[in-house]
Design a protein around this motif. Structure first.
Motif, PDB file in Angstrom:
ATOM      1  N   VAL A  25       0.826  -1.299   0.020  1.00  0.00           N
ATOM      2  CA  VAL A  25      -0.121  -0.152   0.058  1.00  0.00           C
ATOM      3  C   VAL A  25       0.839   1.267  -0.087  1.00  0.00           C
ATOM      4  O   VAL A  25       0.483   2.606  -0.392  1.00  0.00           O
ATOM      5  N   GLU A  26       2.024   1.214   0.267  1.00  0.00           N
ATOM      6  CA  GLU A  26       2.910   2.390   0.289  1.00  0.00           C
ATOM      7  C   GLU A  26       3.021   2.757  -0.942  1.00  0.00           C
ATOM      8  O   GLU A  26       3.723   3.936  -1.298  1.00  0.00           O
ATOM      9  N   LYS A  27       2.893   2.093  -2.100  1.00  0.00           N
ATOM     10  CA  LYS A  27       3.175   2.445  -3.665  1.00  0.00           C
ATOM     11  C   LYS A  27       1.936   3.118  -4.008  1.00  0.00           C
ATOM     12  O   LYS A  27       1.905   3.780  -5.155  1.00  0.00           O
ATOM     13  N   LEU A  28       0.835   2.984  -3.406  1.00  0.00           N
ATOM     14  CA  LEU A  28      -0.489   3.833  -3.562  1.00  0.00           C
ATOM     15  C   LEU A  28      -0.417   5.258  -3.090  1.00  0.00           C
ATOM     16  O   LEU A  28       0.387   5.763  -2.151  1.00  0.00           O
ATOM     17  N   SER A  29      -1.178   6.152  -3.802  1.00  0.00           N
ATOM     18  CA  SER A  29      -1.512   7.522  -3.320  1.00  0.00           C
ATOM     19  C   SER A  29      -2.143   7.302  -2.217  1.00  0.00           C
ATOM     20  O   SER A  29      -2.775   6.329  -1.823  1.00  0.00           O
ATOM     21  N   GLU A  76      -8.193   1.411  -0.148  1.00  0.00           N
ATOM     22  CA  GLU A  76      -8.132   0.285   0.489  1.00  0.00           C
ATOM     23  C   GLU A  76      -8.552  -0.069   1.954  1.00  0.00           C
ATOM     24  O   GLU A  76      -9.024  -1.041   2.522  1.00  0.00           O
ATOM     25  N   VAL A  77      -8.301   1.030   2.931  1.00  0.00           N
ATOM     26  CA  VAL A  77      -8.644   1.226   4.132  1.00  0.00           C
ATOM     27  C   VAL A  77     -10.447   0.768   4.253  1.00  0.00           C
ATOM     28  O   VAL A  77     -10.987   0.028   4.996  1.00  0.00           O
ATOM     29  N   LEU A 107      -9.898   4.689  -7.626  1.00  0.00           N
ATOM     30  CA  LEU A 107      -8.493   4.894  -7.557  1.00  0.00           C
ATOM     31  C   LEU A 107      -7.791   3.764  -7.225  1.00  0.00           C
ATOM     32  O   LEU A 107      -6.455   3.453  -7.750  1.00  0.00           O
ATOM     33  N   ASN A 108      -8.178   3.106  -5.988  1.00  0.00           N
ATOM     34  CA  ASN A 108      -7.473   1.908  -5.748  1.00  0.00           C
ATOM     35  C   ASN A 108      -7.456   0.668  -6.681  1.00  0.00           C
ATOM     36  O   ASN A 108      -6.441   0.364  -6.777  1.00  0.00           O
ATOM     37  N   LEU A 109      -8.551   0.318  -7.228  1.00  0.00           N
ATOM     38  CA  LEU A 109      -8.737  -0.426  -8.561  1.00  0.00           C
ATOM     39  C   LEU A 109      -7.663  -0.054  -9.539  1.00  0.00           C
ATOM     40  O   LEU A 109      -6.993  -1.021  -9.983  1.00  0.00           O
ATOM     41  N   ALA A 110      -7.724   1.145  -9.772  1.00  0.00           N
ATOM     42  CA  ALA A 110      -6.817   1.451 -10.922  1.00  0.00           C
ATOM     43  C   ALA A 110      -5.302   1.435 -10.669  1.00  0.00           C
ATOM     44  O   ALA A 110      -4.576   0.959 -11.427  1.00  0.00           O
ATOM     45  N   GLU A 164     -15.652  -9.457  -3.396  1.00  0.00           N
ATOM     46  CA  GLU A 164     -14.596  -7.999  -3.506  1.00  0.00           C
ATOM     47  C   GLU A 164     -15.663  -6.827  -4.234  1.00  0.00           C
ATOM     48  O   GLU A 164     -15.703  -5.809  -3.765  1.00  0.00           O
ATOM     49  N   ASP A 165     -16.486  -7.426  -5.046  1.00  0.00           N
ATOM     50  CA  ASP A 165     -17.516  -6.364  -5.616  1.00  0.00           C
ATOM     51  C   ASP A 165     -18.420  -5.675  -4.462  1.00  0.00           C
ATOM     52  O   ASP A 165     -18.731  -4.761  -4.242  1.00  0.00           O
ATOM     53  N   MET A 166     -18.735  -6.651  -3.470  1.00  0.00           N
ATOM     54  CA  MET A 166     -19.536  -6.547  -2.465  1.00  0.00           C
ATOM     55  C   MET A 166     -19.065  -5.512  -1.451  1.00  0.00           C
ATOM     56  O   MET A 166     -19.727  -4.453  -1.041  1.00  0.00           O
ATOM     57  N   ALA A 167     -17.811  -5.749  -1.093  1.00  0.00           N
ATOM     58  CA  ALA A 167     -17.080  -4.704  -0.285  1.00  0.00           C
ATOM     59  C   ALA A 167     -16.689  -3.465  -0.732  1.00  0.00           C
ATOM     60  O   ALA A 167     -16.975  -2.426  -0.259  1.00  0.00           O
ATOM     61  N   ASP A 168     -16.548  -3.407  -2.098  1.00  0.00           N
ATOM     62  CA  ASP A 168     -16.134  -2.016  -2.659  1.00  0.00           C
ATOM     63  C   ASP A 168     -17.634  -1.277  -2.800  1.00  0.00           C
ATOM     64  O   ASP A 168     -17.736  -0.125  -2.652  1.00  0.00           O
TER      65      ASP A 168
END
Length: 160
Positions: free
Chosen positions: A85-89, A96-97, A139-142, A121-125
């Protein structure tokens, strides 16, 4: 730090947690409504950022010192975030959180282990988006897809 953990309510957090993840957790709890905040605040949650491969939620049954002659057990939820996750904006990290807390709520309120079912995964999103985190989830998915390719993104990595 001289302590491995610090406490926030019923939550135990890794004292060596990355500043990025710590900020995302703070942003998440400040943006959710009071009812949802109270719901999560009732749970025993241990949050760490050392997962290899995928962020996840794992329940742990813990024996509690008996308050009477009966033995009590508590459910502790271990929320583990990927080191990557350190690589993410910052926004994608917040996504993610929100996604992982959505998995937790699906488990708590609906008894669904949404990490192990095909639509989980779709349910959580979808749940995280309903809380107001659409931009962060998208943005997380992208960003996961850009980092790991279209067949290795966050949703697919969790199912492996």
């Amino acid at each position: 730090m001289d302590k491995a953990w610090y406490e926030v309510g019923n939550w135990s957090l890794d004292a060596n947690m990355s500043p990025k993840l710590d900020k995302a957790l703070t942003d998440f709890t400040s943006r959710i409504d009071d009812e949802l905040f109270q719901r999560f605040g009732q749970e025993l949650i241990c949050i760490v950022d050392c997962a290899v491969g995928a962020s996840t939620i794992r329940p742990l049954d813990v024996a509690c010192a008996p308050h009477t002659k009966k033995k009590f057990r508590h459910q502790v939820y271990i929320m583990i975030f990927r080191r990557e996750v350190e690589k993410l904006s910052d926004k994608a990290t917040l996504g993610e959180v929100a996604h992982e807390f959505a998995h937790l709520l699906l488990r708590l309120d609906h008894k669904i282990d949404s990490e192990t079912i095909p639509t989980g995964e779709d349910m959580a999103d979808t749940l995280a988006i309903s809380w107001g985190f659409k931009e962060e989830i998208d943005l997380n998915l992208a960003e996961w897809e850009a980092l790991e390719g279209p067949t290795r993104g966050r949703a697919r990595a969790q199912r492996q």
